[in-house]
Design a protein around this motif. Structure first.
Motif, PDB file in Angstrom:
ATOM      1  N   ASP A 196      34.138  -7.449  62.481  1.00 27.96           N
ATOM      2  CA  ASP A 196      33.685  -6.277  61.736  1.00 27.96           C
ATOM      3  C   ASP A 196      34.886  -5.518  61.199  1.00 27.96           C
ATOM      4  N   ALA A 197      34.679  -4.821  60.074  1.00 30.28           N
ATOM      5  CA  ALA A 197      35.708  -3.972  59.460  1.00 30.28           C
ATOM      6  C   ALA A 197      35.138  -2.578  59.285  1.00 30.28           C
ATOM      7  N   ILE A 198      35.840  -1.586  59.803  1.00 33.67           N
ATOM      8  CA  ILE A 198      35.370  -0.197  59.762  1.00 33.67           C
ATOM      9  C   ILE A 198      36.387   0.641  59.019  1.00 33.67           C
ATOM     10  N   GLN A 199      35.947   1.267  57.920  1.00 34.23           N
ATOM     11  CA  GLN A 199      36.885   2.068  57.131  1.00 34.23           C
ATOM     12  C   GLN A 199      37.293   3.329  57.873  1.00 34.23           C
ATOM     13  N   THR A 240      32.154   4.339  50.536  1.00 33.64           N
ATOM     14  CA  THR A 240      32.445   3.692  51.815  1.00 33.64           C
ATOM     15  C   THR A 240      31.583   2.467  52.028  1.00 33.64           C
ATOM     16  N   ALA A 274      41.510   0.309  57.073  1.00 34.66           N
ATOM     17  CA  ALA A 274      40.330  -0.135  57.807  1.00 34.66           C
ATOM     18  C   ALA A 274      40.754  -0.666  59.161  1.00 34.66           C
ATOM     19  N   ARG A 306      34.988  -5.720  52.171  1.00 36.44           N
ATOM     20  CA  ARG A 306      35.925  -6.177  53.204  1.00 36.44           C
ATOM     21  C   ARG A 306      35.260  -7.177  54.146  1.00 36.44           C
ATOM     22  N   ASN A 307      34.069  -6.836  54.609  1.00 33.15           N
ATOM     23  CA  ASN A 307      33.398  -7.704  55.569  1.00 33.15           C
ATOM     24  C   ASN A 307      32.992  -9.036  54.951  1.00 33.15           C
ATOM     25  N   GLU A 328      33.211  -1.244  52.560  1.00 32.89           N
ATOM     26  CA  GLU A 328      33.026  -1.973  53.811  1.00 32.89           C
ATOM     27  C   GLU A 328      32.296  -3.292  53.580  1.00 32.89           C
ATOM     28  N   TYR A 329      31.317  -3.297  52.678  1.00 33.79           N
ATOM     29  CA  TYR A 329      30.617  -4.547  52.350  1.00 33.79           C
ATOM     30  C   TYR A 329      31.603  -5.572  51.799  1.00 33.79           C
TER      31      TYR A 329
END
Length: 389
Positions: A108-111, A310, A91, A317-318, A314-315
């Motif tokens: 923010d974290a983006i895979q 995904t 990510a 991680r964030n 992402e939920y």
């Protein structure tokens, strides 16, 4: 959900969330994780409320191991800890470094999509990383004008030296108002700018005054900004050939006990007006993001997600990293600087875990006993077992 991530000790997965909650069952938690939440905007507003106002943006990549082949984004990615590519997930993490408070907030974290998905879209990894920053540009530019990106250790220059590349830097500079701060190789191909008399007659004017030998540079072309027994810092503008642009550098010479140069590093910025002292300071502050990632892995379950989609990944991680924002602001930044001490996520996790247990205890006791919940002796139990109460 954020409070649960701060309260649960041990692994944080759907079953654990259900065990520790009076609101969620496991299926409800799974459905919640499938919902889209604009964490970038939420965190942006929270940082503006709680931070000092002096920020830079940091972008880095985080690897996590994951077995199987059915998870979205699964593939081989670079692991900094193992210094090799491993099977798992990656990510891109956008963080906000609070310069005055010397700490990092998550934004923010983006895979990272899998290789097959990238090929279907016709993009490579570098283009994906650049696009992730462009997507978040409204939040980023409201917080800072500078983006600090990592430079790997010398042994990995050829493996992952991705951010100090023309393709990436040009994409950010043309798509956003952000300026880049990073570090060059120790043997970077750069040239002195020509400062002599202008050429008379026909022909293009001379631009450069020779290639820089970083082992024996012409220091008269730079300005000494700082010096002590261990460091000399020089400021200057040079032409970087592989970036095809002028850049401002902070050239650091490190001295041994005999006051001889033992090593050097070259930090740079695409902002030609930013002083070298600030370039070096901002780049080194970027490391605060590493502490944020460490706390997420050790305390808020950053690597514990059992989901495969995904959206859920992402939920998770964030939420894990946003929970650290909450803990940092509510339990550390709200104190005067002189009273803060070191930030201890371990102590904060202990506090929230004890809080959860005491709340559950009073929920099952008779109604008349709840009056003593705020008794000072009871409230001392919230910090029982904390490293720093």
């Amino acid at each position: 959900m954020l409070k649960l991530f701060l309260s649960i000790s041990g692994r944080i997965n759907f079953l654990q969330l259900a065990r520790h909650s009076t609101t969620y069952v496991e299926s409800t938690a799974r459905l919640q994780f499938a919902q889209y939440v604009d964490f970038a905007t939420i965190n942006q507003e929270y940082i503006l409320q709680k931070g000092s106002g002096h920020y830079i943006i940091a972008f880095d990549l985080s690897y996590r191991p994951k077995s199987g082949r059915a998870t979205a984004g699964i593939g081989k990615y670079w692991s900094g800890a193992a210094q090799t590519t491993l099977w798992g997930l990656e990510a891109g993490l956008l963080s906000v470094i609070d310069v005055d408070n010397h700490t990092a907030f998550h934004l923010d974290a983006i895979q990272t999509p899998a290789k097959q998905e990238r090929e279907a879209k016709g993009i490579n990894l570098l283009e994906h990383y650049g696009q992730a920053i462009l997507w978040a540009a409204p939040q980023l530019t409201s917080l800072s004008a500078y983006l600090a990106v990592d430079a790997p250790e010398p042994m990995t220059w050829n493996v992952r030296f991705i951010f100090a590349k023309k393709e990436f830097i040009d994409r950010i500079l043309t798509g956003t108002p952000l300026q880049i701060i990073s570090r060059l190789r120790k043997d970077a191909n750069c040239y002195y700018l020509y400062q002599g008399p202008k050429k008379q007659g026909r022909g293009a004017p001379r631009k450069y005054a020779g290639k820089i030998n970083w082992q024996e540079p012409d220091l008269t072309s730079f300005n000494l900004q700082y010096a002590d027994a261990h460091l000399r810092l020089y400021d200057g503008v040079v032409y970087c050939k592989f970036l095809s642009r002028n850049i401002r550098i902070a050239f650091c010479q490190y001295l041994d006990e005999n006051h001889q140069v033992s090593a050097h590093k070259i930090y740079f910025s695409t902002d030609l007006q930013l002083p070298a002292l600030m370039i070096g300071k901002y780049y080194l502050l970027r490391f605060q993001q590493e502490f944020l990632i460490r706390d997420g892995k050790q305390f808020t379950g950053l690597q514990d997600c059992q989901a495969r989609s995904t959206a859920k990944l992402e939920y998770h991680r964030n939420t894990a990293l946003t929970a650290i924002n909450i803990a940092k602001a509510e339990q550390w930044l709200n104190r005067p600087k002189a009273e803060r001490g070191a930030f201890s996520m371990s102590s904060i996790k202990t506090f929230y875990h004890n809080h959860l247990l005491i709340d559950q205890l009073f929920n099952i006791l008779p109604e008349d006993t709840k009056m003593i919940k705020n008794h000072p002796l009871i409230r001392q139990l919230y910090h029982f077992g904390a490293i720093a109460a």
